[in-house]
Motif scaffolding. Structure first.
Motif, short mmCIF file in Angstrom:
data_model
loop_
_atom_site.label_atom_id
_atom_site.label_comp_id
_atom_site.label_asym_id
_atom_site.label_seq_id
_atom_site.Cartn_x
_atom_site.Cartn_y
_atom_site.Cartn_z
N ALA A 184 32.50 -53.31 3.80
CA ALA A 184 32.92 -51.95 3.44
C ALA A 184 34.17 -51.97 2.56
CB ALA A 184 33.17 -51.14 4.71
N GLU A 185 35.14 -52.82 2.91
CA GLU A 185 36.36 -52.91 2.10
C GLU A 185 36.05 -53.45 0.70
OE1 GLU A 185 38.92 -55.34 4.38
OE2 GLU A 185 39.44 -53.78 5.85
N SER A 186 35.17 -54.45 0.63
CA SER A 186 34.82 -55.03 -0.67
C SER A 186 34.09 -54.02 -1.54
CB SER A 186 33.96 -56.28 -0.48
OG SER A 186 34.66 -57.26 0.26
N LYS A 187 33.21 -53.23 -0.94
CA LYS A 187 32.47 -52.22 -1.71
C LYS A 187 33.41 -51.16 -2.27
CE LYS A 187 28.53 -49.08 -1.47
NZ LYS A 187 29.23 -48.00 -2.20
N LEU A 188 34.39 -50.75 -1.48
CA LEU A 188 35.35 -49.76 -1.96
C LEU A 188 36.17 -50.31 -3.12
CD1 LEU A 188 36.76 -47.02 -1.67
CD2 LEU A 188 38.27 -48.07 0.03
N ALA A 189 36.64 -51.55 -2.99
CA ALA A 189 37.42 -52.16 -4.07
C ALA A 189 36.57 -52.35 -5.32
CB ALA A 189 37.99 -53.50 -3.60
N PHE A 190 35.30 -52.73 -5.13
CA PHE A 190 34.42 -52.91 -6.29
C PHE A 190 34.13 -51.58 -6.98
CE2 PHE A 190 30.14 -52.93 -8.10
CZ PHE A 190 30.25 -53.97 -9.01
N ASP A 191 33.91 -50.54 -6.22
CA ASP A 191 33.65 -49.22 -6.82
C ASP A 191 34.85 -48.74 -7.62
OD1 ASP A 191 31.13 -49.23 -5.73
OD2 ASP A 191 31.68 -48.03 -3.96
N ASN A 192 36.05 -48.94 -7.09
CA ASN A 192 37.26 -48.53 -7.82
C ASN A 192 37.40 -49.32 -9.12
OD1 ASN A 192 37.92 -46.73 -5.78
ND2 ASN A 192 39.21 -48.21 -4.69
N LEU A 193 37.09 -50.60 -9.09
CA LEU A 193 37.15 -51.41 -10.30
C LEU A 193 36.05 -51.04 -11.28
CD1 LEU A 193 38.45 -53.80 -11.80
CD2 LEU A 193 36.89 -55.31 -10.56
N ASN A 194 34.87 -50.74 -10.75
CA ASN A 194 33.72 -50.42 -11.60
C ASN A 194 33.93 -49.10 -12.35
OD1 ASN A 194 31.10 -51.18 -12.53
ND2 ASN A 194 30.21 -49.59 -11.23
N GLU A 195 34.67 -48.17 -11.74
CA GLU A 195 34.91 -46.89 -12.39
C GLU A 195 35.80 -47.01 -13.61
OE1 GLU A 195 36.51 -44.40 -9.40
OE2 GLU A 195 34.60 -44.14 -8.30
N THR A 196 36.61 -48.05 -13.68
CA THR A 196 37.51 -48.21 -14.82
C THR A 196 36.82 -48.82 -16.03
OG1 THR A 196 38.22 -50.43 -14.16
CG2 THR A 196 39.41 -48.57 -13.21
N ALA A 197 35.63 -49.39 -15.84
CA ALA A 197 34.92 -50.05 -16.93
C ALA A 197 33.99 -49.06 -17.63
CB ALA A 197 34.11 -51.23 -16.41
N GLN A 198 33.70 -49.32 -18.89
CA GLN A 198 32.79 -48.48 -19.66
C GLN A 198 31.36 -48.73 -19.20
OE1 GLN A 198 33.44 -49.30 -23.79
NE2 GLN A 198 35.59 -48.67 -23.74
N PRO A 199 30.53 -47.68 -19.11
CA PRO A 199 29.14 -47.85 -18.63
C PRO A 199 28.35 -48.84 -19.47
CG PRO A 199 29.76 -45.52 -18.66
CD PRO A 199 30.87 -46.26 -19.33
N ASP A 200 28.56 -48.85 -20.79
CA ASP A 200 27.82 -49.80 -21.63
C ASP A 200 28.18 -51.24 -21.28
OD1 ASP A 200 26.73 -47.61 -22.86
OD2 ASP A 200 28.11 -47.63 -24.57
N MET A 201 29.47 -51.48 -20.99
CA MET A 201 29.88 -52.82 -20.62
C MET A 201 29.30 -53.24 -19.28
SD MET A 201 31.58 -54.04 -23.10
CE MET A 201 32.16 -55.50 -22.28
N VAL A 202 29.18 -52.30 -18.34
CA VAL A 202 28.61 -52.61 -17.03
C VAL A 202 27.15 -53.04 -17.18
CG1 VAL A 202 27.99 -51.66 -14.79
CG2 VAL A 202 30.19 -51.07 -15.82
N ILE A 203 26.40 -52.34 -18.04
CA ILE A 203 25.00 -52.72 -18.28
C ILE A 203 24.91 -54.11 -18.89
CG2 ILE A 203 22.93 -52.12 -19.57
CD1 ILE A 203 23.75 -49.19 -19.34
N LEU A 204 25.80 -54.40 -19.85
CA LEU A 204 25.81 -55.71 -20.48
C LEU A 204 26.15 -56.80 -19.48
CD1 LEU A 204 25.70 -57.51 -23.01
CD2 LEU A 204 28.11 -56.93 -23.41
N TRP A 205 27.13 -56.53 -18.62
CA TRP A 205 27.52 -57.53 -17.62
C TRP A 205 26.39 -57.81 -16.63
CZ3 TRP A 205 32.82 -54.75 -16.66
CH2 TRP A 205 33.69 -55.07 -17.71
N LYS A 206 25.64 -56.79 -16.25
CA LYS A 206 24.52 -56.99 -15.33
C LYS A 206 23.45 -57.86 -15.96
CE LYS A 206 25.03 -52.78 -12.57
NZ LYS A 206 24.40 -51.48 -12.17
N GLU A 207 23.19 -57.66 -17.26
CA GLU A 207 22.21 -58.49 -17.95
C GLU A 207 22.68 -59.94 -18.03
OE1 GLU A 207 21.72 -56.61 -21.70
OE2 GLU A 207 20.57 -54.91 -20.92
N GLU A 208 23.96 -60.14 -18.34
CA GLU A 208 24.49 -61.50 -18.40
C GLU A 208 24.46 -62.16 -17.02
OE1 GLU A 208 28.37 -61.01 -19.98
OE2 GLU A 208 27.70 -60.90 -22.08
N GLU A 209 24.73 -61.38 -15.98
CA GLU A 209 24.69 -61.92 -14.62
C GLU A 209 23.29 -62.38 -14.24
OE1 GLU A 209 26.25 -60.54 -10.20
OE2 GLU A 209 25.25 -59.08 -11.49
#
Length: 417
Positions: A86-111
């Motif tokens: 639960a703590e990790s999910k909250l920290a990840f969501d806060n970090l994910n909100e600061t990133a641009q949506p296009d970059m998140v999609i690109l990172w998921k593809e690279e992952e």
């Protein structure tokens, strides 16, 4: 995965889907109980010591961990895993909100590509490594150079009228004076109740030099604040004080071995370190707009951003130096003389860290007085625990560093990139 830095992202279970991490070093939990009987076993013969160690290890394996109490052990681990998820999910969501949506999609593809190729090519996991772009955080000199070049480009509108050209250099001089004031104030505070003549002479020379700098700065003030402005007017919001600034403690003094009221603070002695110079942040937003100094406020904001970056960079460098000194010099000192020299170096580094921390917090307090920017969300307040040296700086993959994290300013350019 702790042998080399490159092995961490390639082989650590943190980055592998479907892998659960319960204990980072399971053998450590088994070896720790042996510390209890090690003093007793030290004086035993070889057969006797072997029997005692075997009995202790069998006790740990059979009773405490693996057999009798395995149910309670797994139940406790399950509760810890649920809480940690639960703590990790909250920290990840806060970090994910600061990133641009296009970059998140690109990172998921690279992952996805990295995990598909991980078995054949472990180097594919290198995308998890942190990469910092050099020069991304502008320094104060870079900001001043950019402002000066902007005034000389034909395709760029002139920020200031011809009579106020060079305002960036004038403002940068004011920031340098403020840093000198902070340094001198800290030196004065560290004086004992009865300072020596040498210490008093050093302070007097520093005050004389600082007084000269402030005088030159004030002479140029009407050029950039307006010809009708007189910094010596009684109703002008910037004044020259000869007493301790009531708000100075808000700039965070990290030194603990100070005398709060040394004899050097004599009311009859002019103290240039307490002079409030006429910068837009000191004049105030309302008065600056009345005087038409809106562009001057924008230039100070840019310079303050560079000043904050310089101070944080200096803090990072000195904390890293302190961690290396502890690891290579303090711990390996073999004599009282070498230990004394090592701790002298540590205290010298601590003084530099505290000075830059005071400069940073002064800069942040001045940014709070300037309008139309969101830099305070990026530059957070400093706390005492943020300035503690950690061995993570020297070796981030060392044993025992699994749950150790660095302060926010170590990854200032990572979040939201």
């Amino acid at each position: 995965h702790g042998h080399q830095d490159s092995c961490f992202v390639r082989y650590a279970s943190n980055f592998i889907h479907g892998t659960g991490r319960i204990d980072g070093e399971i053998m450590e939990t088994l070896w720790a109980p042996l510390n209890i009987i090690s003093p007793l076993a030290r004086g035993m013969g070889t057969p006797h010591r072997k029997e005692v160690l075997d009995y202790q290890m069998n006790d740990c394996n059979f009773i405490k961990e693996k057999m009798i109490r395995i149910t309670k052990f797994l139940s406790r681990k399950l509760k810890e895993a649920i809480k940690g998820a639960a703590e990790s999910k909250l920290a990840f969501d806060n970090l994910n909100e600061t990133a641009q949506p296009d970059m998140v999609i690109l990172w998921k593809e690279e992952e996805a590509i990295a995990h598909a190729n991980r078995a054949e090519d472990p180097a594919a996991m290198d995308i998890y490594e942190v990469w910092l772009e050099r020069g991304k955080s502008p320094t104060r000199k870079q900001q001043e150079l950019r402002l000066l070049q902007a005034q000389n480009r034909t395709d760029h509108p002139v920020i200031n009228p011809p009579g106020r050209r060079g305002a960036a250099t004038w403002l940068a001089t004011g920031l340098t004076i403020e840093e000198s004031q902070i340094s001198l104030s800290r030196d004065v505070k560290r004086l004992q109740t009865h300072p020596t003549d040498t210490q008093l002479l050093k302070v007097a020379r520093c005050r004389d030099k600082l007084h000269t700098q402030i005088t030159r700065f004030l002479e140029m003030a009407p050029t950039y604040l307006g010809g009708d402005v007189d910094v010596n007017e009684p109703d002008f919001p910037v004044i020259v004080r000869n007493s301790l600034d009531d708000n100075y403690e808000d700039y965070f003094d990290f030194d603990e071995d100070q005398n709060p009221s040394p004899d050097i603070h004599d009311a009859s002695i002019f103290q240039p370190e307490l002079t409030v110079i006429p910068l837009p942040s000191n004049i105030g937003e309302v008065r600056c707009r009345e005087l038409g100094l809106t562009n001057l406020m924008k230039e100070e904001i840019a310079l303050r951003e560079g000043q904050a970056n310089d101070a944080l960079h200096a803090i990072r460098v000195h904390l890293g130096d302190k961690a290396v000194i502890f690891r290579n010099t303090v711990r390996s000192a073999k004599s009282q003389a070498s230990s004394t020299r090592a701790w002298t170096r540590v205290r010298s580094v601590e003084t530099a860290v505290n000075l830059n921390a005071s400069i940073y917090l002064k800069c942040r307090s001045q940014l709070a007085k300037l309008p139309d920017h969101d830099l305070l969300t990026k530059y957070l307040p400093l706390k005492k625990e943020d300035l503690k040296a950690s061995s993570v700086v020297a070796d981030p993959n060392a044993r025992g560093q699994r749950d150790t994290t660095l302060s926010w300013f170590w990854s200032l350019d990572v979040q939201g990139d």
